[in-house]
Design a protein around this motif. Structure first.
Motif, short mmCIF file in Angstrom:
data_model
loop_
_atom_site.label_atom_id
_atom_site.label_comp_id
_atom_site.label_asym_id
_atom_site.label_seq_id
_atom_site.Cartn_x
_atom_site.Cartn_y
_atom_site.Cartn_z
N LYS A 138 -6.44 4.63 -4.97
CA LYS A 138 -5.32 4.96 -4.08
C LYS A 138 -4.84 3.70 -3.38
O LYS A 138 -5.61 3.01 -2.73
CB LYS A 138 -5.75 6.03 -3.08
N TRP A 139 -3.56 3.45 -3.55
CA TRP A 139 -2.96 2.20 -3.08
C TRP A 139 -3.12 2.02 -1.57
O TRP A 139 -2.97 2.96 -0.78
CB TRP A 139 -1.48 2.17 -3.43
N GLN A 140 -3.42 0.78 -1.19
CA GLN A 140 -3.47 0.38 0.21
C GLN A 140 -2.60 -0.85 0.39
O GLN A 140 -2.70 -1.80 -0.39
CB GLN A 140 -4.91 0.05 0.63
N ASP A 141 -1.73 -0.83 1.38
CA ASP A 141 -0.93 -2.01 1.67
C ASP A 141 -1.83 -3.14 2.17
O ASP A 141 -2.93 -2.90 2.69
CB ASP A 141 0.13 -1.70 2.72
N HIS A 165 -5.15 -7.21 -0.79
CA HIS A 165 -6.40 -6.77 -1.41
C HIS A 165 -6.55 -7.39 -2.80
O HIS A 165 -5.56 -7.69 -3.47
CB HIS A 165 -6.44 -5.25 -1.50
N PRO A 183 1.45 3.89 0.44
CA PRO A 183 0.03 4.02 0.82
C PRO A 183 -0.51 5.38 0.40
O PRO A 183 0.12 6.41 0.63
CB PRO A 183 0.06 3.86 2.34
#
Length: 689
Positions: free
Chosen positions: A198-201, A204, A144
């Protein structure tokens, strides 16, 4: 003369124009739609009513349940090149890439899948039970907040130069960035658009869309939406093949290799969502996406280069197009039949890339050691649920085991294959019942297994009073049903026998599956050992059933991880059954009629109410499969004076009778409380429908 010829030619051209044709769709309500364009997406059909609408959102969707049939037949107008551009979002790439395990799973003689090679750590024998430690140096997921780069690839797949166009990036429908590409884009020219994120768990989705006022061949490819949690595929294809596909329109609606095959990933995702079962009520949460297309001058070299210097492939599988056309550097356009239909083999083959196996491996035509005593036919088996994607290519859903597997492993790297076969309940029982559903006590049970040979030199073991026999473990699983039983036991007073958990060489996979002692022993990941033949014998009358590992896997995914019972119904009578009929015969009468006749039961005890017949029931069974594969089905229930019945042979369940259509008939006596006698069987000597 010249004027007459010109008029005749004009008339001929007008006639040809009047004969223009396209597809025909027939619905179950009798509606017929002619000169349309059908796109088959499995659970439904997308239909354009006219050629001018093809490639646009102006279509009608028909659920497959409403469709009787359709016929694809398209004239030359379908392939005519419009003098228009066609901007397409061909794929969205993500960097850095995550490691996959394709090519890094090794198998020993016990069929254990063990991670090996490349930058995977060698832990010796412990690697089999510590896969997480073996891959600790590989990047398998994003953290994340980690910055990744999304790159959209846009290509002009039309036949005219595209004017400058606008574009936008969206995450979960919310716009993050927009802009204008200010240059023209020539035919088959490509341009890319990067985005830092920016990666989000979580689940998505990313969307990239282009915006233009310029008329185009199609607009359905102006936007691409990818699930960010999806497995990333790589397509490797020769540049010449892509150019050959550009010459004709495809079922997707555009003149494009890229659009056509990306569409097949959309179909996979649609089928995933629709694959709803008791263990997956919301369908399959896993998704696939096209992460990269490698356009190659030398396809073989490009395929080799997919493996990084550290010995790892940084994708989760994909597909390579390579044949003699590539080797000879001469590419041809695909046939009309191929490009105008859905290529149903691809969702099946890409299923293998995700670890799904061929369920048709469980089909078995039988062997000479196990035959039906009344006909001499081999005891055969056809997989329990064949109308699913991984058994047959076609517009089918993925099966329940596939759904359970992908739901459990949607966030794991791909490379393992068939390790879901290890998902077997802890305690497994057979309950042998008679025709009335009551337990058959004291029945001898012998179980034979495909893919193995009993080791005559090894001592048998015993588990809960049931014997099991070791098998030869030499890595050869491609063997017929064992001549000798691997399990032998007897039912208890309730008709139950507990299947022994046979010793195994244990192994754990990164997907979370553990091969522990189980009734199938060292089950292999291709599945040949997933069939076991059960021979039940009592009253001097042997009957046969198949145990298929699919049912054990389904039970496990449905939550029955501790205890699982399979009920096997025999044709035996009960203690309180009336006496059976006698002299049952089957005689052909014409092409589609068979007369079944019988005599009343013998009178042994005068005025005994248990022996009083109140009627008879006539049964039929088709095929050489076992009693739980193609069971007896009733065709008539009659009164006590009946002694014959004529069967309409055209009426029977529309099941799959792959190996045989042998007709068997049986009659039972019905006593008080509708308790039935044993079935008295006969075989119709001539095979008919």
């Amino acid at each position: 003369m010249k004027r007459s010829f010109t008029i005749a030619l004009l008339v001929f051209q007008l006639i040809l124009a009047g004969l223009a044709f396209a597809d025909t769709l027939e619905l179950k309500d009798g509606t017929i739609i002619k000169d349309c364009y059908v796109r088959d997406e499995g659970v439904d059909l997308v239909v354009w009513k006219k050629l001018a609408d093809v490639g646009t959102p102006n279509y009608v969707v028909y659920p497959r349940s409403k469709v009787k049939q359709f016929h694809i037949q398209r004239d030359e107008a379908w392939d005519k090149h419009p003098n228009l551009p066609d901007l397409s979002v061909t794929f969205i790439e993500i960097n850095p890439k995550l490691a996959g395990l394709h090519g890094r799973v090794d198998y020993d003689k016990w069929g254990r899948p063990i991670l090996k090679g490349g930058s995977i750590l060698d832990l010796g024998e412990e690697t089999a039970m510590r896969p997480e430690d073996a891959v600790k140096n590989l990047k398998l997921k994003y953290s994340p907040g980690e910055e990744i780069t999304l790159t959209a690839h846009v290509k002009n797949l039309g036949f005219a130069t595209a004017k400058p166009f606008g574009y936008s990036w969206l995450i979960d429908g919310k716009e993050l960035k927009s802009g204008v590409y200010g240059k023209p884009l020539k035919e088959m020219e490509e341009v890319t658009f990067p985005l830092k994120w920016k990666w989000q768990d979580g689940f998505h989705k990313v969307t990239f869309s282009i915006k233009t006022d310029q008329p185009q061949i199609a607009t359905i490819n102006d936007s691409a939406t990818d699930p960010l949690w999806a497995f990333a595929f790589t397509f490797t294809v020769a540049k010449g093949r892509v150019e050959a596909w550009h010459q004709n329109r495809t079922a997707y609606g555009t003149f494009s290799f890229e659009d056509y095959y990306r569409w097949h990933l959309d179909i996979m995702n649609k089928l995933f969502e629709a694959s709803k079962f008791p263990s997956s009520p919301e369908g399959i949460k896993a998704r696939v996406r096209l992460d990269r297309i490698v356009y190659a001058d030398d396809v073989e070299k490009a395929i080799a280069n997919l493996v990084a210097p550290d010995g790892i492939r940084y994708d989760q599988g994909g597909w390579n197009w390579i044949d003699d056309q590539d080797r000879n550097k001469k590419w041809e356009s695909p046939s009309k039949e191929w490009r105008n239909a859905t290529e149903w083999s691809l969702p099946h083959e890409l299923g293998h890339q995700l670890g799904l196996t061929d369920w048709y491996v469980l089909d078995y035509g039988g062997d000479e050691n196990h035959v039906w005593p009344d006909t001499g036919e081999k005891v055969a088996h056809f997989q329990n649920h064949p109308v699913q994607m991984m058994h047959w290519h076609g517009p089918h859903l993925y099966g329940e085991v596939d759904a359970g597997y992908l739901n459990m492993t949607w966030d794991k790297p791909r490379g393992h294959f068939g390790d879901f076969y290890f998902a077997i309940p802890e305690n497994n029982y057979l309950r042998i019942v008679d025709i009335n559903g009551l337990g058959v006590a004291g029945a001898k049970v012998e179980i034979f297994q495909r893919g193995c040979v009993v080791d005559k030199g090894a001592e048998p073991g015993e588990d809960h009073g049931v014997k099991y026999y070791p098998v030869v473990e030499d890595g050869n699983f491609d063997l017929p049903l064992s001549k000798d039983p691997v399990i032998v036991g007897e039912t208890n007073e309730d008709g139950i026998i507990r299947l022994p958990n046979r010793p195994v060489k244990e192994v754990r996979t990164l997907n979370g599956f553990h091969r522990k002692p189980n009734p199938f022993g060292n089950i292999n990941v291709v599945g040949q050992r997933g069939d076991m033949l059960v021979k039940v014998a009592k009253y001097g009358r042997p009957v046969y059933f198949w145990l298929e590992i699919y049912d054990f896997n389904v039970a496990w995914f449905r939550g029955q991880k501790d205890n699982f019972t399979i009920v096997l119904k025999t044709p035996y009578g009960s203690t309180s059954s009336p006496l059976p009929p006698r002299s049952v015969k089957a005689e052909q009468e014409g092409e589609n009629r068979v007369r079944i006749s019988w005599s009343a039961p013998e009178i042994v005890r005068e005025q005994q109410y248990l022996d009083r017949p109140i009627g008879y029931r006539v049964y039929r069974r088709l095929g050489s499969d076992c009693l739980n594969d193609r069971p007896w089905f009733p065709v008539a229930t009659l009164g006590p004076e009946a002694r014959e019945f004529v069967v309409d042979m055209t009426q029977y369940p529309e099941d799959i009778y792959w190996f045989s259509k042998t007709n068997r008939f049986a009659v039972s006596t019905i006593g008080e409380l509708s308790v039935e006698s044993e079935l008295v069987e006969t075989v119709l000597q001539q095979n008919t429908k």
